[in-house]
Write a protein that holds these residues in place. Structure first.
Motif, PDB file in Angstrom:
ATOM      1  N   UNK A  57       0.809  -1.207   0.000  1.00  0.00           N
ATOM      2  CA  UNK A  57       0.000   0.000   0.000  1.00  0.00           C
ATOM      3  C   UNK A  57       0.847   1.263   0.000  1.00  0.00           C
ATOM      4  N   UNK A  58       0.196   2.390  -0.268  1.00  0.00           N
ATOM      5  CA  UNK A  58       0.888   3.670  -0.287  1.00  0.00           C
ATOM      6  C   UNK A  58       1.254   4.094   1.127  1.00  0.00           C
ATOM      7  N   UNK A  59       2.484   4.536   1.356  1.00  0.00           N
ATOM      8  CA  UNK A  59       2.824   5.084   2.679  1.00  0.00           C
ATOM      9  C   UNK A  59       2.094   6.406   2.885  1.00  0.00           C
ATOM     10  N   UNK A  60       1.553   6.615   4.078  1.00  0.00           N
ATOM     11  CA  UNK A  60       0.816   7.857   4.331  1.00  0.00           C
ATOM     12  C   UNK A  60       1.328   8.618   5.545  1.00  0.00           C
ATOM     13  N   UNK A  61       2.475   8.187   6.082  1.00  0.00           N
ATOM     14  CA  UNK A  61       3.057   8.900   7.209  1.00  0.00           C
ATOM     15  C   UNK A  61       2.454   8.558   8.550  1.00  0.00           C
ATOM     16  N   UNK A  62       1.423   7.701   8.562  1.00  0.00           N
ATOM     17  CA  UNK A  62       0.768   7.373   9.826  1.00  0.00           C
ATOM     18  C   UNK A  62       1.546   6.335  10.623  1.00  0.00           C
ATOM     19  N   UNK A  63       2.226   5.429   9.942  1.00  0.00           N
ATOM     20  CA  UNK A  63       2.846   4.292  10.617  1.00  0.00           C
ATOM     21  C   UNK A  63       4.215   4.684  11.174  1.00  0.00           C
ATOM     22  N   UNK A  64       4.178   5.431  12.272  1.00  0.00           N
ATOM     23  CA  UNK A  64       5.391   5.850  12.958  1.00  0.00           C
ATOM     24  C   UNK A  64       5.283   5.465  14.431  1.00  0.00           C
ATOM     25  N   UNK A  65       6.424   5.107  15.004  1.00  0.00           N
ATOM     26  CA  UNK A  65       6.451   4.697  16.402  1.00  0.00           C
ATOM     27  C   UNK A  65       6.769   5.887  17.300  1.00  0.00           C
ATOM     28  N   UNK A  66       6.227   5.857  18.515  1.00  0.00           N
ATOM     29  CA  UNK A  66       6.567   6.838  19.541  1.00  0.00           C
ATOM     30  C   UNK A  66       6.273   6.215  20.894  1.00  0.00           C
ATOM     31  N   UNK A  67       6.899   6.757  21.923  1.00  0.00           N
ATOM     32  CA  UNK A  67       6.657   6.228  23.264  1.00  0.00           C
ATOM     33  C   UNK A  67       5.197   6.415  23.666  1.00  0.00           C
ATOM     34  N   UNK A  68       4.607   7.547  23.280  1.00  0.00           N
ATOM     35  CA  UNK A  68       3.216   7.796  23.620  1.00  0.00           C
ATOM     36  C   UNK A  68       2.304   6.748  22.996  1.00  0.00           C
ATOM     37  N   UNK A  69       2.548   6.442  21.719  1.00  0.00           N
ATOM     38  CA  UNK A  69       1.731   5.434  21.051  1.00  0.00           C
ATOM     39  C   UNK A  69       1.938   4.056  21.674  1.00  0.00           C
ATOM     40  N   UNK A  70       3.167   3.778  22.081  1.00  0.00           N
ATOM     41  CA  UNK A  70       3.454   2.485  22.708  1.00  0.00           C
ATOM     42  C   UNK A  70       2.678   2.339  24.005  1.00  0.00           C
ATOM     43  N   UNK A  71       2.606   3.425  24.786  1.00  0.00           N
ATOM     44  CA  UNK A  71       1.866   3.382  26.052  1.00  0.00           C
ATOM     45  C   UNK A  71       0.375   3.179  25.807  1.00  0.00           C
ATOM     46  N   UNK A  72      -0.160   3.882  24.812  1.00  0.00           N
ATOM     47  CA  UNK A  72      -1.578   3.730  24.483  1.00  0.00           C
ATOM     48  C   UNK A  72      -1.868   2.310  24.007  1.00  0.00           C
ATOM     49  N   UNK A  73      -0.987   1.795  23.149  1.00  0.00           N
ATOM     50  CA  UNK A  73      -1.170   0.433  22.643  1.00  0.00           C
ATOM     51  C   UNK A  73      -1.143  -0.582  23.772  1.00  0.00           C
ATOM     52  N   UNK A  74      -0.225  -0.386  24.716  1.00  0.00           N
ATOM     53  CA  UNK A  74      -0.150  -1.298  25.856  1.00  0.00           C
ATOM     54  C   UNK A  74      -1.421  -1.294  26.673  1.00  0.00           C
ATOM     55  N   UNK A  75      -1.973  -0.094  26.893  1.00  0.00           N
ATOM     56  CA  UNK A  75      -3.221   0.001  27.653  1.00  0.00           C
ATOM     57  C   UNK A  75      -4.392  -0.655  26.952  1.00  0.00           C
ATOM     58  N   UNK A  76      -4.438  -0.530  25.630  1.00  0.00           N
ATOM     59  CA  UNK A  76      -5.540  -1.113  24.881  1.00  0.00           C
ATOM     60  C   UNK A  76      -5.401  -2.626  24.744  1.00  0.00           C
ATOM     61  N   UNK A  77      -4.183  -3.079  24.477  1.00  0.00           N
ATOM     62  CA  UNK A  77      -3.982  -4.515  24.257  1.00  0.00           C
ATOM     63  C   UNK A  77      -4.052  -5.281  25.565  1.00  0.00           C
ATOM     64  N   UNK A  78      -3.318  -4.820  26.570  1.00  0.00           N
ATOM     65  CA  UNK A  78      -3.250  -5.571  27.828  1.00  0.00           C
ATOM     66  C   UNK A  78      -4.280  -5.117  28.862  1.00  0.00           C
ATOM     67  N   UNK A  79      -4.783  -3.883  28.705  1.00  0.00           N
ATOM     68  CA  UNK A  79      -5.807  -3.399  29.627  1.00  0.00           C
ATOM     69  C   UNK A  79      -7.214  -3.501  29.087  1.00  0.00           C
ATOM     70  N   UNK A  80      -7.343  -3.804  27.778  1.00  0.00           N
ATOM     71  CA  UNK A  80      -8.667  -3.973  27.160  1.00  0.00           C
ATOM     72  C   UNK A  80      -9.573  -2.760  27.406  1.00  0.00           C
TER      73      UNK A  80
END
Length: 695
Positions: free
Chosen positions: A34-57
Motif C-alpha cells: 500500500x501507499x505510505x501515508x506517514x501514519x505508521x510511525x512509532x513513539x513512546x506515547x503510542x506504545x503506552x496507548x497500545x499497551x493500555x488497549x492490548x493488555x488493559x482492554x
C-alpha cells in the motif's frame, strides 16, 4: 514418547509453523504494497496507548460483559501457552519444565481451562441464543468456538491421562479438573496399555489442534490477534483529522480513492485488524436508521476485495458482493465473506471500489460522527477510506448529490450554505444592537481583542441560532471579556466542503481565513460551533495556523470558575444534554458543558443512556445537514432517547445539534413539554433573570 514420535513431532510442527509463516508473510506483503501515508510511525506515547488497549482492554471493556469475556480468553490463552510448552516437553522427554511440577502451576492451568470454557459458552449464548444482531451467525464463528472447546478438552484429557500414567489416582484440590477426569477414566479401564494410548492420543490431539488453530488464525478474522496490537501501536495520537491533499501536484492523475492500489498501508492494516465484532455498526447512526451503511461491512468488503486481488486465500470471485438497503439486510449479509474460500485469479479486471464494492448510497450516508472509530476495539479508522472515496467522487469525477452540489456552489459564491448575500453576514450585528442597545465590537472597533469570536454561518444567518449568538455576546460582555468579531469579513470555515469531499474549496477557504487571522494578529479564537472548533484547532494547523482555539462552553466554564459570571436566578427544570460528536468524540470535551449546567441553581441533569463519547449523532455532521435524508431520521431517533429521560429541556452546544433536536421535538409532537436550548442560552437565563429566552 520415542524417537519416531519425536521426528513426527518435528515434521508436524515445522509444517504448521511454516504454513502460518507463509500465510502471514503474504498478508504482510499486501499491507506493505500500500501507499505510505506517514501514519505508521512509532513513539513512546503510542506504545503506552497500545499497551493500555492490548493488555488493559480499555476499549473492549466499554461493553463490560463482552469485554470480560475477551479478557478471560486473552489472558487465558497466554497462561495456557506455558501449559502447552509443559505438555509438549513432558510428552517428548517424560520430564517437567522448571516450576511446572509445582502444585500452583497445575491449579492455575486447570482453573484457566475452566474459565475459558465458561467464556466460550457465554460467547455461544450471545451469538446463537440471544442472537445479538451485530454478531455474524455463519459457520466460521461456530467453528472457532468448537475449536477452542476441543483444545481445552484435549488439555484436560492430556493432564488426566498423565496423572493415571504417573499413578496419581487420588483426588487433588490443586488439580481439581484432571483428578476428577482421571477418576472417571479409571472407571472405564485401569489397563496400562489403555492409559498410555489414551495419553498419546490426547497429546497428539492437543498438538494438532494447537497447530491447526495457528494456521487458521491468519486465514480468519482472528488475524487481529497479530494485527490489532500493531494497529494500536501505529494509531496516531491526538484528535483525529483528515489528511491534506497536495492539490498542486501536477503528476497526480486523480485525487481520493477508487482502486485497491489506492489503499494506504495504514488502511490495509486496519482491514486486517477488523475483528468483525459489529460494534461499529451497532454504534453507527446510519446503520441504526436503515441507510444501507455498515462500517463493519465497509471494512470486510474492502479487505476481501484486497485479498481477491492479492491472490491469497480469499472469497470466491464468483461470489457477488452483497448490496443492502437496510440495517436488517446489512446484518444478514455480514457473513457473506466467510462462506467460501479459494485461490483467486488476480488477472481479473481491477474492480472500482465505488460501485463494484461500495455503493454511493453508503458513502453519502455517513455523518462522520466517529461512533464507529470510538467503539472499535482494535483502533480502526473506518472513516479514512470513506472520506477518500468521497474526495474521489467530488474532485476526480465531479459526482455528488444535487443538494451537495448546490451547497458547495453557495459556499463558493456567497460563503454560506444557503446562498444568502455575503454582505448580509453582519446583519445580525444591527439586529442585536437594536434589541440590546449596544453593539458587538468588530475587529475594526477593537483591533487588539483578547479573543476573536468566530460566529459562523449558522450563528450569523440562522434565526434560531442567532438566539445562541445573542446569549453568548451578552455573557461575554457581562464577564468583561475583551472580544471582537470579523463581521462581514468572516467567511465560511470550510468544514462542510471538506467533509463532503471538496478539498479544493476547503483549502481555498482555509488559506483565506488564516491570512485574515495573520493580518489582524489573531492568536486566540472562540467559536460556538464544534465543527469550526475542530477545524481551527486541529486541521488548520496543517496549513500553518497555530493559534489557541476554544469552544464557547470551555470559555464559559472558565469564566464561571473564575467568578466572572454569577448565575443567580434558579432554573427549576430538568435538562438532558446531547453531546456534539465534534466536541465529545473528536476532541474529548464533555465536562465543560456539564460544568456550566452544574453551576445553574435549581437545574437537574438527567443523562441519556448514550452520552459523552458514546452519544448518538444528531445526523447533521459530514455535510448531511444540507442533504436530504431518506427513511428514518437520525435526529428523530436521538430525540426519542432524550425524551425517554423525562427531561423538559434538551441541551446542546452546537448549532447543528440545536436545529436537529428542535426538529426532532417537533416531529415527536413534544413541543408542549420539551424545549431545546444551547447551554449558553440556559446560562443566560440564570445570569440575566429578566430574560426567559434568548432570540
Amino acid at each position: 514418547m520415542g524417537t519416531i514420535n519425536g521426528w513426527i513431532f518435528v515434521a508436524v510442527t515445522l509444517c504448521g509453523v511454516g504454513c502460518f509463516a507463509w500465510i502471514v508473510a503474504g498478508r504482510v506483503r499486501l499491507i506493505m504494497a500500500g501507499k505510505p501515508d506517514g501514519r505508521m510511525k512509532l513513539s513512546w506515547q503510542r506504545t503506552a496507548v497500545a499497551g493500555g488497549q492490548v493488555f488493559g482492554h480499555r476499549r473492549l471493556l466499554q461493553d463490560r460483559r463482552s469485554g470480560l469475556m475477551h479478557l478471560v480468553l486473552f489472558y487465558g490463552f497466554i497462561v495456557l501457552q506455558l501449559g502447552a510448552l509443559e505438555i509438549i516437553f513432558k510428552g517428548l522427554t517424560d520430564r517437567s519444565l522448571p516450576l511446572a511440577d509445582r502444585s500452583w502451576f497445575a491449579f492455575l492451568q486447570e482453573t484457566t481451562v475452566v474459565l475459558i470454557l465458561l467464556a466460550v459458552a457465554y460467547a455461544a449464548y450471545r451469538r446463537y441464543v440471544r442472537r445479538l444482531s451485530r454478531l455474524p451467525k455463519g459457520w466460521k464463528p461456530a467453528l472457532v468456538l468448537i475449536w477452542i472447546t476441543a483444545l481445552m478438552v484435549s488439555v484436560a484429557l492430556t493432564l488426566a491421562f498423565d496423572r493415571l500414567r504417573e499413578g496419581k489416582e487420588e483426588a487433588s484440590a490443586m488439580a481439581p479438573l484432571s483428578s476428577a477426569l482421571a477418576s472417571a477414566l479409571q472407571e472405564i479401564s485401569s489397563n496400562a496399555h489403555w492409559i498410555r494410548n489414551g495419553y498419546e492420543a490426547a497429546w497428539w490431539a492437543h498438538l494438532t489442534l494447537l497447530l491447526g488453530f495457528l494456521v487458521y488464525v491468519p486465514l480468519s478474522k482472528h488475524f487481529h490477534l497479530l494485527t490489532a496490537p500493531v494497529n494500536w501501536l501505529f494509531r496516531p495520537g491526538g484528535p483525529p483529522k483528515m489528511a491534506p491533499l497536495d492539490l498542486e501536484d501536477e503528476t497526480s492523475e486523480k485525487f481520493g480513492m477508487n482502486e485497491i492500489a489506492d489503499l494506504t498501508r495504514a488502511t490495509r492494516l486496519d482491514l486486517f485488524a477488523c475483528v468483525e465484532c459489529g460494534r461499529c455498526t451497532d454504534a453507527c447512526p446510519a446503520a441504526n436508521t436503515d441507510k444501507g451503511l455498515s462500517p463493519m461491512h465497509l471494512m470486510t468488503k474492502l479487505r476481501d476485495t484486497l485479498l481477491a486481488k492479492g491472490k491469497i486465500f480469499s472469497p470466491s470471485a464468483a461470489m457477488p458482493l452483497p448490496s443492502s438497503s437496510s440495517t436488517m439486510d446489512i446484518r444478514q449479509t455480514m457473513t457473506w465473506q466467510s462462506e467460501s474460500w479459494m485461490i483467486s485469479d488476480s488477472s481479473s479486471a481491477e474492480p472500482s471500489l465505488i460501485g463494484d464494492v461500495i455503493t454511493e448510497q453508503e458513502l453519502w450516508a455517513c455523518t462522520t460522527c466517529r461512533a464507529c472509530e470510538e467503539s472499535c476495539p482494535v483502533g480502526n479508522h473506518q472513516l479514512t477510506p470513506l472520506v477518500e472515496m468521497r474526495r474521489y467522487l467530488v474532485l476526480t469525477e465531479g459526482r455528488m448529490p444535487a443538494e451537495a452540489k448546490k451547497t458547495l456552489q453557495n459556499i463558493d459564491r456567497q460563503s454560506n450554505p444557503w446562498g444568502f448575500p455575503r454582505q448580509e453576514r453582519a446583519a445580525w450585528l444591527d439586529a442585536f444592537a437594536a434589541r440590546e442597545g449596544w453593539r458587538v465590537p468588530t475587529i475594526r472597533d477593537n483591533p487588539k481583542p483578547e479573543w476573536l469570536w468566530w460566529v459562523g454561518s449558522m450563528g450569523a444567518y440562522d434565526l434560531r441560532a442567532r438566539g445562541v449568538t445573542f446569549a453568548f455576546a451578552r455573557l461575554l460582555r457581562e464577564a468583561g471579556v475583551s472580544f471582537a468579531v470579523l463581521g462581514a469579513e468572516e467567511r465560511n470555515s470550510g468544514d462542510t466542503p471538506r467533509r463532503l469531499g471538496d478539498e479544493y474549496l476547503f483549502q481555498e477557504l482555509c488559506r483565506s481565513n488564516i491570512e485574515t487571522f495573520r493580518r489582524y494578529g489573531i492568536k486566540r479564537i472562540v467559536t460556538t460551533c464544534p465543527h469550526t472548533y475542530h477545524l481551527f484547532r486541529n486541521e488548520y494547523r496543517d496549513f500553518g495556523f497555530d493559534g489557541e482555539v476554544k469552544h464557547h462552553t470551555e470559555l464559559l466554564a472558565e469564566l464561571l470558575a473564575e467568578g466572572r459570571l454569577a448565575p443567580r436566578q434558579p432554573v427549576a427544570r430538568t435538562m438532558t444534554l446531547h453531546d456534539s460528536c465534534y466536541l465529545a468524540r473528536y476532541n474529548g470535551v464533555t465536562e465543560a458543558p456539564r460544568a456550566i449546567l452544574s453551576a445553574i441553581p435549581g437545574l437537574k441533569v438527567a443523562e441519556m443512556a448514550r452520552s459523552g463519547k458514546q452519544g448518538l449523532c444528531c445526523g447533521a455532521g459530514g455535510g448531511r445537514m444540507w442533504l436530504e435524508e431518506p427513511g428514518r431520521r437520525v435526529n428523530v431517533v436521538r430525540t426519542a432517547q432524550a425524551l425517554e429521560t423525562g427531561a423538559d429541556l434538551i441541551g446542546s452546544s452546537c448549532p447543528y445539534c440545536l436545529t436537529m433536536m428542535e426538529e426532532g421535538v417537533r416531529l415527536h409532537g413534544a413541543e408542549e413539554r420539551t424545549t431545546a436550548l444551547d447551554v449558553a442560552e440556559l446560562l443566560a437565563m440564570s445570569v440575566f433573570p429578566m430574560r426567559k429566552r434568548e432570540g
